[in-house]
Motif scaffolding. Sequence first.
Motif, PDB file in Angstrom:
ATOM      1  N   ALA A 125       0.412  -1.824   0.145  1.00 37.75           N
ATOM      2  CA  ALA A 125      -0.127   0.148  -0.182  1.00 37.75           C
ATOM      3  C   ALA A 125       0.665   1.092   0.301  1.00 37.75           C
ATOM      4  O   ALA A 125       1.716   1.186   0.813  1.00 37.75           O
ATOM      5  CB  ALA A 125      -1.518  -0.020   0.947  1.00 37.75           C
ATOM      6  N   ASN A 126       0.360   2.163  -0.268  1.00 36.15           N
ATOM      7  CA  ASN A 126       1.358   3.626  -0.392  1.00 36.15           C
ATOM      8  C   ASN A 126       1.022   4.392   0.440  1.00 36.15           C
ATOM      9  O   ASN A 126       0.594   3.919   2.383  1.00 36.15           O
ATOM     10  CB  ASN A 126       0.170   4.512  -1.596  1.00 36.15           C
ATOM     11  N   PRO A 127       2.593   4.459   0.567  1.00 41.49           N
ATOM     12  CA  PRO A 127       3.070   5.218   1.902  1.00 41.49           C
ATOM     13  C   PRO A 127       1.957   6.805   2.678  1.00 41.49           C
ATOM     14  O   PRO A 127       1.054   7.143   1.412  1.00 41.49           O
ATOM     15  CB  PRO A 127       4.294   5.997   2.229  1.00 41.49           C
ATOM     16  N   ILE A 128       1.481   6.634   4.215  1.00 41.53           N
ATOM     17  CA  ILE A 128       1.118   7.865   4.004  1.00 41.53           C
ATOM     18  C   ILE A 128       1.549   8.963   4.711  1.00 41.53           C
ATOM     19  O   ILE A 128       3.100   8.917   5.058  1.00 41.53           O
ATOM     20  CB  ILE A 128      -0.016   7.678   5.673  1.00 41.53           C
ATOM     21  N   ASP A 129       1.451   9.928   4.155  1.00 38.98           N
ATOM     22  CA  ASP A 129       2.082  11.631   4.021  1.00 38.98           C
ATOM     23  C   ASP A 129       1.656  12.345   5.687  1.00 38.98           C
ATOM     24  O   ASP A 129       0.698  12.165   5.715  1.00 38.98           O
ATOM     25  CB  ASP A 129       2.540  12.318   2.510  1.00 38.98           C
ATOM     26  N   PHE A 130       2.417  12.445   5.797  1.00 45.20           N
ATOM     27  CA  PHE A 130       2.321  13.488   7.390  1.00 45.20           C
ATOM     28  C   PHE A 130       3.346  14.541   7.224  1.00 45.20           C
ATOM     29  O   PHE A 130       4.507  14.902   7.677  1.00 45.20           O
ATOM     30  CB  PHE A 130       2.947  12.498   8.412  1.00 45.20           C
ATOM     31  N   TYR A 131       2.521  15.411   6.993  1.00 44.98           N
ATOM     32  CA  TYR A 131       2.604  16.858   6.892  1.00 44.98           C
ATOM     33  C   TYR A 131       3.017  17.467   8.133  1.00 44.98           C
ATOM     34  O   TYR A 131       1.748  17.072   8.818  1.00 44.98           O
ATOM     35  CB  TYR A 131       2.157  17.633   5.925  1.00 44.98           C
ATOM     36  N   PHE A 132       3.943  18.443   8.826  1.00 46.42           N
ATOM     37  CA  PHE A 132       3.645  19.136  10.371  1.00 46.42           C
ATOM     38  C   PHE A 132       5.093  20.173  10.437  1.00 46.42           C
ATOM     39  O   PHE A 132       5.687  19.750   9.134  1.00 46.42           O
ATOM     40  CB  PHE A 132       4.192  17.969  10.983  1.00 46.42           C
ATOM     41  N   ASP A 133       5.068  21.434  11.366  1.00 48.49           N
ATOM     42  CA  ASP A 133       5.602  21.993  11.247  1.00 48.49           C
ATOM     43  C   ASP A 133       6.472  21.938  12.651  1.00 48.49           C
ATOM     44  O   ASP A 133       5.328  21.481  13.938  1.00 48.49           O
ATOM     45  CB  ASP A 133       5.088  23.360  11.687  1.00 48.49           C
ATOM     46  N   PHE A 134       7.747  21.917  13.218  1.00 44.72           N
ATOM     47  CA  PHE A 134       7.932  21.633  14.377  1.00 44.72           C
ATOM     48  C   PHE A 134       7.668  22.487  15.642  1.00 44.72           C
ATOM     49  O   PHE A 134       7.784  21.698  16.378  1.00 44.72           O
ATOM     50  CB  PHE A 134       9.544  21.461  14.201  1.00 44.72           C
TER      51      PHE A 134
ATOM     52  N   PHE B  22       6.916  30.672  22.173  1.00 42.74           N
ATOM     53  CA  PHE B  22       5.710  30.054  21.078  1.00 42.74           C
ATOM     54  C   PHE B  22       5.742  31.055  20.287  1.00 42.74           C
ATOM     55  O   PHE B  22       5.287  32.263  21.731  1.00 42.74           O
ATOM     56  CB  PHE B  22       4.854  29.466  21.720  1.00 42.74           C
ATOM     57  N   PRO B  23       4.782  30.985  19.505  1.00 39.98           N
ATOM     58  CA  PRO B  23       5.947  30.247  18.321  1.00 39.98           C
ATOM     59  C   PRO B  23       7.508  30.656  17.966  1.00 39.98           C
ATOM     60  O   PRO B  23       7.625  31.553  18.282  1.00 39.98           O
ATOM     61  CB  PRO B  23       4.632  30.159  16.886  1.00 39.98           C
ATOM     62  N   ILE B  24       7.790  29.669  17.060  1.00 41.77           N
ATOM     63  CA  ILE B  24       9.206  29.840  16.762  1.00 41.77           C
ATOM     64  C   ILE B  24       9.053  29.851  15.356  1.00 41.77           C
ATOM     65  O   ILE B  24       8.377  29.081  14.933  1.00 41.77           O
ATOM     66  CB  ILE B  24      10.028  29.043  17.391  1.00 41.77           C
ATOM     67  N   GLY B  25       9.831  29.782  13.993  1.00 36.92           N
ATOM     68  CA  GLY B  25      10.876  29.598  13.508  1.00 36.92           C
ATOM     69  C   GLY B  25      10.787  28.187  13.202  1.00 36.92           C
ATOM     70  O   GLY B  25      11.808  28.229  14.052  1.00 36.92           O
ATOM     71  N   ALA B  26      10.616  27.401  11.882  1.00 38.18           N
ATOM     72  CA  ALA B  26      11.454  25.903  12.531  1.00 38.18           C
ATOM     73  C   ALA B  26      12.205  25.693  10.935  1.00 38.18           C
ATOM     74  O   ALA B  26      12.558  24.501  11.024  1.00 38.18           O
ATOM     75  CB  ALA B  26       9.538  25.083  12.184  1.00 38.18           C
ATOM     76  N   THR B  27      13.099  27.073  10.650  1.00 36.23           N
ATOM     77  CA  THR B  27      13.987  26.923   9.355  1.00 36.23           C
ATOM     78  C   THR B  27      14.933  25.430  10.231  1.00 36.23           C
ATOM     79  O   THR B  27      15.246  24.721   9.293  1.00 36.23           O
ATOM     80  CB  THR B  27      14.332  27.684   9.429  1.00 36.23           C
TER      81      THR B  27
ATOM     82  N   ASP C 148      14.622  26.047  22.673  1.00 36.94           N
ATOM     83  CA  ASP C 148      14.597  26.754  21.866  1.00 36.94           C
ATOM     84  C   ASP C 148      15.319  25.802  20.406  1.00 36.94           C
ATOM     85  O   ASP C 148      16.442  26.626  20.181  1.00 36.94           O
ATOM     86  CB  ASP C 148      14.900  27.799  21.719  1.00 36.94           C
ATOM     87  N   ILE C 149      14.549  25.077  19.474  1.00 34.94           N
ATOM     88  CA  ILE C 149      15.219  24.658  18.783  1.00 34.94           C
ATOM     89  C   ILE C 149      15.318  25.414  17.406  1.00 34.94           C
ATOM     90  O   ILE C 149      15.238  24.902  16.447  1.00 34.94           O
ATOM     91  CB  ILE C 149      14.255  22.855  18.236  1.00 34.94           C
ATOM     92  N   SER C 150      14.449  26.295  17.597  1.00 34.62           N
ATOM     93  CA  SER C 150      14.830  27.839  16.198  1.00 34.62           C
ATOM     94  C   SER C 150      16.576  28.231  16.169  1.00 34.62           C
ATOM     95  O   SER C 150      16.709  28.126  15.156  1.00 34.62           O
ATOM     96  CB  SER C 150      14.164  29.270  16.485  1.00 34.62           C
ATOM     97  N   ASN C 151      16.885  27.470  17.306  1.00 32.56           N
ATOM     98  CA  ASN C 151      18.323  28.066  17.686  1.00 32.56           C
ATOM     99  C   ASN C 151      19.286  26.751  16.851  1.00 32.56           C
ATOM    100  O   ASN C 151      19.026  25.685  17.593  1.00 32.56           O
ATOM    101  CB  ASN C 151      18.789  28.036  19.459  1.00 32.56           C
ATOM    102  N   PRO C 152      20.467  27.158  16.078  1.00 28.35           N
ATOM    103  CA  PRO C 152      20.826  25.884  15.428  1.00 28.35           C
ATOM    104  C   PRO C 152      21.248  25.130  16.321  1.00 28.35           C
ATOM    105  O   PRO C 152      21.499  23.923  16.339  1.00 28.35           O
ATOM    106  CB  PRO C 152      21.367  26.805  14.033  1.00 28.35           C
ATOM    107  N   GLU C 153      22.030  25.888  17.264  1.00 29.78           N
ATOM    108  CA  GLU C 153      22.853  24.996  18.068  1.00 29.78           C
ATOM    109  C   GLU C 153      21.991  24.180  19.217  1.00 29.78           C
ATOM    110  O   GLU C 153      22.420  23.471  19.044  1.00 29.78           O
ATOM    111  CB  GLU C 153      23.754  26.227  19.142  1.00 29.78           C
TER     112      GLU C 153
END
Length: 200
Positions: free
Chosen positions: A2-11, A84-89, A123-128
């Motif tokens: 069966a086809n996989p399920i696509d799960f879209y989300f923002d961190f 909150f919120p943060i940029g999830a880049t 804060d995972i928006s911080n690259p470190e």
Amino acid sequence: MANPIDFYFDFSSPYGYLASTRIDEIAARHGRSVVWRPILLGAVFKITGQQPLTTIPLKGSYAKHDLARAGRLFGVPFKMPTRFPIGATAPSRAFYWVRDRDPALAVPLAQALFRAYFAEDRDISNPEVTTNVAAKIGVSREELAQALNDAAVKERLKTEVDAAVERGVFGSPYIIIDNEPFWGADRLDQVEKWLETGGW
């Protein structure tokens, strides 16, 4: 198969986090796999005119109450992050960079990043912070730190976001089963029923 399920989300999406703790288990019960696809809601909101739920008067207070309640219901550690919120880049770029090199590490990385933000208030928006979380599951901190600023990695994420919008994705979580879309963590029971019955 069966086809996989696509799960879209923002961190940065608390409902995306809640759905992330259940989607693989639901899919597995019905012989499906899941393709995790982080996106950036900020880019989507420019099109839809939406804003983060918790920032909306009246609705925002309810959402915070509902999120804590949902966390308790599903036995998922949850606390509203201080920022909150943060940029999830940063976490989103990290995810795709890792997935392209070591697919088996991608979902564990996403789960660790979600926990860091919504259970540990980091804060995972911080690259470190993102690279530190990744390092704990075996990703090279130095290589990832460099990759987060790489033009090809930036373009990779942009391509994913553009493709999501093209498919009609406008929120998080957004789940697509054989072209049938479901928006929201509160649709997971419908997701399960759809998989069980083949649709209605």
